[in-house]
Design a protein around this motif. Structure first.
Motif, PDB file in Angstrom:
ATOM      1  N   THR A  80       0.836  -1.199   0.000  1.00  0.00           N
ATOM      2  CA  THR A  80       0.000   0.000   0.000  1.00  0.00           C
ATOM      3  C   THR A  80       0.872   1.251   0.000  1.00  0.00           C
ATOM      4  O   THR A  80       1.776   1.390   0.819  1.00  0.00           O
ATOM      5  N   MET A 106     -11.755  -3.614 -11.633  1.00  0.00           N
ATOM      6  CA  MET A 106     -11.643  -3.800 -10.191  1.00  0.00           C
ATOM      7  C   MET A 106     -13.003  -4.209  -9.645  1.00  0.00           C
ATOM      8  O   MET A 106     -14.031  -4.008 -10.303  1.00  0.00           O
ATOM      9  N   ASP A 164      -7.126  -4.781 -10.576  1.00  0.00           N
ATOM     10  CA  ASP A 164      -6.638  -4.251  -9.304  1.00  0.00           C
ATOM     11  C   ASP A 164      -7.417  -4.889  -8.154  1.00  0.00           C
ATOM     12  O   ASP A 164      -8.617  -5.161  -8.281  1.00  0.00           O
ATOM     13  N   GLU A 165      -6.712  -5.134  -7.056  1.00  0.00           N
ATOM     14  CA  GLU A 165      -7.305  -5.755  -5.869  1.00  0.00           C
ATOM     15  C   GLU A 165      -7.968  -7.088  -6.215  1.00  0.00           C
ATOM     16  O   GLU A 165      -9.135  -7.329  -5.900  1.00  0.00           O
ATOM     17  N   TYR A 166      -7.206  -7.943  -6.876  1.00  0.00           N
ATOM     18  CA  TYR A 166      -7.808  -9.189  -7.357  1.00  0.00           C
ATOM     19  C   TYR A 166      -8.114 -10.178  -6.243  1.00  0.00           C
ATOM     20  O   TYR A 166      -8.808 -11.186  -6.473  1.00  0.00           O
ATOM     21  N   ALA A 168      -9.746  -9.174  -3.480  1.00  0.00           N
ATOM     22  CA  ALA A 168     -10.729  -8.468  -2.651  1.00  0.00           C
ATOM     23  C   ALA A 168     -12.149  -8.935  -2.951  1.00  0.00           C
ATOM     24  O   ALA A 168     -12.441  -9.462  -4.022  1.00  0.00           O
ATOM     25  N   SER A 193      -2.116  -6.575  -6.336  1.00  0.00           N
ATOM     26  CA  SER A 193      -2.611  -6.616  -4.966  1.00  0.00           C
ATOM     27  C   SER A 193      -1.509  -6.187  -4.007  1.00  0.00           C
ATOM     28  O   SER A 193      -0.323  -6.335  -4.301  1.00  0.00           O
ATOM     29  N   THR A 195      -1.828  -7.369  -0.793  1.00  0.00           N
ATOM     30  CA  THR A 195      -2.011  -8.271   0.342  1.00  0.00           C
ATOM     31  C   THR A 195      -1.749  -9.742   0.018  1.00  0.00           C
ATOM     32  O   THR A 195      -2.149 -10.608   0.782  1.00  0.00           O
TER      33      THR A 195
END
Length: 280
Positions: A80, A106, A164-166, A168, A193, A195
């Motif tokens: 992040t 996303m 993006d943020e795959y 989440a 990502s 995370t």
């Protein structure tokens, strides 16, 4: 039997009505699809930032372009604050100038709207098309920015798809969304990502090389909590640091704002989001 949209092969999800076979796994998605036309750009597409990328960001940007040139899929892990968005601009620009169809997708529409505003200001000679629930009037374009739910409209359409943020919600572990996304790709993808444990490309530091702040938990009585709150906010106010103050319930935002005003701490309530902005 295999569903052409979500790739389902489980026969219990298929049913026939009036001679037509339906897949119940993805029946909530419309059958309307888009046929994107080939593109010939008259002007060179480019982006401009009012700041420079650091060495790590530049290295990652070049690497993403090289992997796309070599027809390689990429999983990008970037902490992040590392600047993921800026690092993908290079490969987007490269693909668009080849006449390729590009999709930036996303899971949530709020992110689509927020990111599209940035890209519209920073990319030139291209008009991104936004597609999300309630905003589907225009579906065709070389550069699509959409929610993952809208990808069913674009079977085998995208030369480059960036997710993006795959990991989440609501995309993660949703078999239908995952299969619809993969079915929309005819070229290569970049999954991003902050995370995940590891990736093909990794950026493990934020752009300013400062470590991520680690939250601490303080347990105290109500009176001491309020005293500590005022002390911390006065300190941040003196240093002219912006502050978000979150409270458990919406009705508490006005109560806390009145309390802070008593100590000459100016604030602005965003009650729909249960948060308070501290002004300086």
């Amino acid at each position: 039997m295999k569903c052409s949209r979500c790739q389902n092969e489980d026969v219990q999800y298929f049913f026939e009505n009036n001679g037509r076979i339906y897949c119940r796994k993805c029946i909530a998605f419309s059958t309307k699809t888009v046929n994107l036309k080939s593109v010939k750009n008259e002007k060179k597409i480019y982006y401009h930032l009012n700041y420079s990328l650091n060495l790590e960001q530049e290295r990652t940007s070049r690497l993403l372009i090289e992997r796309y040139q070599n027809h390689q899929n990429t999983v990008l892990k970037a902490v992040t604050g590392a600047g993921k968005t800026e690092m993908i601009y290079g490969v987007i620009e490269y693909a668009l100038n080849l006449g390729h169809h590009v999709c930036l997708t996303m899971p949530r529409k709020e992110l689509v709207i927020e990111l599209a505003k940035r890209i519209q200001k920073q990319f030139f000679n291209i008009q991104p098309i936004l597609v999300y629930g309630g905003h589907t009037e225009c579906l065709e374009g070389q550069f699509i920015i959409c929610t993952t739910h809208q990808l069913y409209r674009y079977p085998r359409m995208f030369d480059l798809l960036i997710l993006d943020e795959y990991d989440a919600f609501p995309y993660r572990d949703n078999e239908v969304l995952e299969n619809i996304l993969m079915n929309s790709i005819k070229g290569n993808y970049v999954f991003m990502s902050a995370t995940i444990e590891s990736g093909d490309v990794q950026v493990l530091q934020r752009f300013h090389h400062q470590p991520l702040p680690i939250p601490t938990c303080k347990v105290m009585g109500n009176f001491m909590m309020l005293c500590h709150l005022v002390y911390q906010l006065k300190k941040y106010q003196k240093d002219k640091k912006p502050v978000f103050l979150f409270v458990p319930r919406i009705e508490m935002t006005r109560q806390v704002q009145k309390f802070l005003k008593f100590f000459s701490i100016k604030s602005h309530c965003a009650t729909s989001k249960e948060k308070i902005f501290i002004n300086h």
